[in-house]
Design an enzyme around this catalytic site. Structure first.
Site: not given
Ligand code: S3P
Length: 446
Positions: A27, A320
């Site tokens: 990002r 995750d």
């Protein structure tokens, strides 16, 4: 293929700096490339996935350099200022790279073709193509909405109000990034809260982002056409990477580890909450804020773990981390029940199947459901360890690779993974860092 073998190991001790957060690193490069002026990034994850994003943003016209001291500098093009790339953009193994980039491209009047490795080419892209198409972007994709695909963005995308069919931070972020160039407000409603790094970083660069709890779920809105200004960013250590060293320390008797500056954003903290419920001795010291993100020094001490039931609602905050949680569960006493795991089937590999298969190969009893997993722990009064002694297929999946190496450290016999190269996508230097703490991880098969 580069096999790696984890040998049964003694205690892990010491302190280690875990590489930068992968989500935040992507990002920072992407939003920096959309801003006006200079963005400096310290602690950027220099893993394959993020380096592909840096290359892609450069191909789209941003100027990105790495200084000798490891600081990255990005000079953005300003919103709407990206230019068409001359080459196909190859995002490697990275779902985040490709999906967020599609959001950015959907709001630029350029045509680009994106591809990736065999794992990424098998992953679903329809989840971003559908909403971005509603905003005015056009796509030509392979059957089933797979890569390679070509996108032509809209000069003036339409603002959208969209309810996510799956709890996905990547899809949310893609829509918000496309909404940056749309006149008016673009709103994403999430069925369950997902990581909010895009929202925090967009605000950090000067965008207006609001969050409202509605009957339908959390509504996140970005006001289009903001002035994004280059900013300094310090990337926290990745809690998803810290998870491997943490679980290894918890299950290797006598261990004590300190991991400074780990991100403790609540939308990423589900594993740590679960481990504490299992009885883990974890503490978060020196809590502070770093560039809008909460961080702390994580201290983990070995001790007995008990099986737990992990609520399905927690899945987005630890999506995750299930592979490594399953390893902790294999070393715990009693059953650990995990529900709401459907999304694991469309990660870098079908992680639910890979974890179940790998644990069985290591002599651990499991029950694999369509979207659930039950692990029967081997720990307990007898101090049982998983038998291990298996060779694991990693299927281009870094988290499967690292999880089974951690299992091998605590097993009765060594565990080999067929290929350690995918680890470079998220945790460069993993084997070296773990070895420095006392783990026995060696190149090759026994
Ligand atoms: C990510 C979101 C999650 C996660 C991935 C990184 C992100 O994916 O699994 O590793 O940076 O936004 P989904 O959005 O598919 O849940």
């Amino acid at each position: 293929m580069r096999p790696l073998t984890a040998q049964p190991s003694e205690a892990l001790t010491g302190s280690a700096r875990i590489p930068g957060d992968k989500s935040i690193s992507h990002r920072a490069l992407m939003i920096g490339a959309l801003a006006v002026g200079e963005t400096t990034i310290r602690g950027l994850l220099e893993g394959e996935d993020v380096l592909r994003t840096a290359e892609a943003m450069t191909a789209l016209g941003a100027e990105i350099v790495r200084e000798a001291d490891g600081t990255w500098r990005v000079w953005g093009r300003g919103l709407g200022g990206l230019t068409a790339p001359e080459q196909v953009l190859d995002l490697g193994n990275s779902g985040t790279g490709v999906r967020l980039l599609l959001g950015i491209l959907a709001g630029h009047p350029v045509t680009a073709t994106l591809t990736g490795d065999a794992s990424l080419r098998a992953r679903p892209m329809a989840r971003v193509i559908a909403p971005l198409g509603e905003m005015g972007a056009r796509f030509v994709a392979r059957d089933g909405g797979r890569l390679p695909l070509t996108v032509t963005g809209a000069a003036r995308p339409s603002p959208l109000r969209y309810r996510l069919p799956v709890a996905s931070a990547q899809v949310k972020s893609a829509i918000l990034l496309a909404g940056l160039n749309a006149p008016g407000r673009t709103t994403v409603i999430e069925p369950a809260p997902t990581r909010d790094h895009s929202e925090l970083m967009l605000r950090h660069f000067g965008a207006e982002v609001t969050v409202e709890e509605t009957e339908d779920g959390r509504a996140i809105a970005v006001t289009g056409q903001p002035e994004l200004t280059g900013r300094p960013i310090e990337v926290p250590a990745d809690p998803s990477s810290a998870a491997f060293a943490t679980v290894a320390a918890l299950i290797l008797p006598g261990s004590e580890l300190r991991l400074p500056g780990v991100g403790v954003n609540p939308h990423r903290a589900g594993l740590y909450q679960t481990l504490q419920e299992m009885g883990a001795a974890l503490s978060f010291e020196n809590r502070r804020e770093q560039g809008g993100e909460p961080v702390a020094d994580l201290v983990a001490r070995a001790g007995p773990l008990e099986g737990v039931e992990v609520p399905a609602a927690r899945a987005p905050s630890m999506i995750d981390e299930y592979p490594v949680l399953a390893v902790a569960a294999a070393c715990a006493r009693g059953r650990t029940v995990m529900n709401g795991l459907g999304e694991l089937r469309v990660k870098e590999s079908d992680r639910l199947a890979a974890v179940a298969r790998g644990l069985v190969a290591c002599g651990v009893e499991v029950e694999e459901g369509e979207d659930s997993l039950v692990v029967h722990g081997r720990g307990g009064p007898g101090g049982g360890r998983p038998p291990g002694g298996a060779s694991i297929e990693t299927g281009l999946d870094h988290r499967i690779a690292m999880s089974f190496l951690v299992l091998g450290l605590a097993a009765e016999r060594p565990v080999t993974i067929d290929d350690g190269t995918p680890i470079e996508t998220s945790f460069p230097g993993f084997a070296k860092l773990m070895t420095a703490l006392g783990a026995k991880i060696e190149a090759g098969a026994p």
